[in-house]
Design an enzyme around this catalytic site. Structure first.
Site, short mmCIF file in Angstrom:
data_model
loop_
_atom_site.label_atom_id
_atom_site.label_comp_id
_atom_site.label_asym_id
_atom_site.label_seq_id
_atom_site.Cartn_x
_atom_site.Cartn_y
_atom_site.Cartn_z
N GLU A 24 -20.11 15.42 14.54
CA GLU A 24 -19.21 14.80 13.62
C GLU A 24 -18.82 13.33 14.42
OE1 GLU A 24 -15.33 15.15 11.28
OE2 GLU A 24 -15.93 16.77 12.52
N HIS A 77 -14.25 11.57 8.62
CA HIS A 77 -14.65 12.74 9.04
C HIS A 77 -15.98 13.18 8.47
CE1 HIS A 77 -11.15 13.65 11.59
NE2 HIS A 77 -10.41 12.87 10.86
N GLU A 142 -13.80 13.13 3.74
CA GLU A 142 -14.76 13.79 4.40
C GLU A 142 -15.85 13.34 3.95
OE1 GLU A 142 -14.27 16.16 6.69
OE2 GLU A 142 -12.30 17.05 6.71
#
Length: 192
Positions: A24, A77, A142
């Site tokens: 990530e 993210h 996200e």
């Protein structure tokens, strides 16, 4: 000129989610660079980290707060879930009615238009540190689920990362406006 802080999540020894060998921290740093490249034509842009280094949650908030007049804080993210079939994007802001609320809606609109085959998991509220402890409108994006092997492979593509960057940047520009052109003085300052 309005000022923006881009926060690539995790970094250094904190890789964040890992799926199919994709970290990530690496993916979101790449997306953040691309967001910055787009936004620099419209805003003064700062990043909480610009290399694979660890940056604490407190530092991220304190850094942004210490810059003074910041129009928005965007934390980037990738998600993870125990259910490996979980898919899609979602955008968070702090709980309650805040000045940030229209910003995730603007970014979400761009995500929905660009990624029509990717499930829209919605706009949500959370008590994440970077949302609660920043003094400017803040959102956390996200991009997808690294725990889903298909999405992990998909977002490892430079082209797909560029599309995520464009969705984020375009949503920010839609919401905040932005200077369409820099003056000669601003361009010289950037080069220096």
């Amino acid at each position: 000129m309005k000022r923006i802080v881009i926060d690539p999540g995790h970094g250094g020894q904190d890789s964040g989610a890992v799926g199919s060998g994709i970290r990530e921290s690496d993916v979101v740093l790449s997306i953040a660079y691309k967001v910055r490249a787009i936004l620099e034509n419209h805003f003064e842009v700062f990043m909480t980290r610009d290399s694979d280094t660890f940056v604490s949650l407190n530092y991220r908030s304190n850094y942004a707060n210490g810059l003074g007049d910041i129009a928005a804080f965007i934390s980037i993210h990738c998600n993870s879930a125990t259910n490996t079939s979980a898919r899609g994007w979602e955008i968070f802001t702090s709980k309650g009615d805040t000045g940030a609320d229209p910003l995730p809606a603007s970014i979400g609109k761009r995500y929905a238009a660009r990624f029509q085959d990717l499930p829209a998991r919605g706009l949500k509220e959370a008590n994440f540190s970077v949302l609660q402890n920043t003094t400017m409108p803040a959102v956390l994006v996200e991009c997808c689920f690294l725990s889903n092997a298909d999405e992990a492979h998909w977002i490892s593509s430079d082209e797909i990362q560029q599309q995520h960057a464009e969705a984020i940047a375009d949503g920010i520009i839609d919401h905040l406006g932005g200077d369409s052109e820099l003056t000669l003085e601003q361009r010289v300052t950037r080069i220096e």
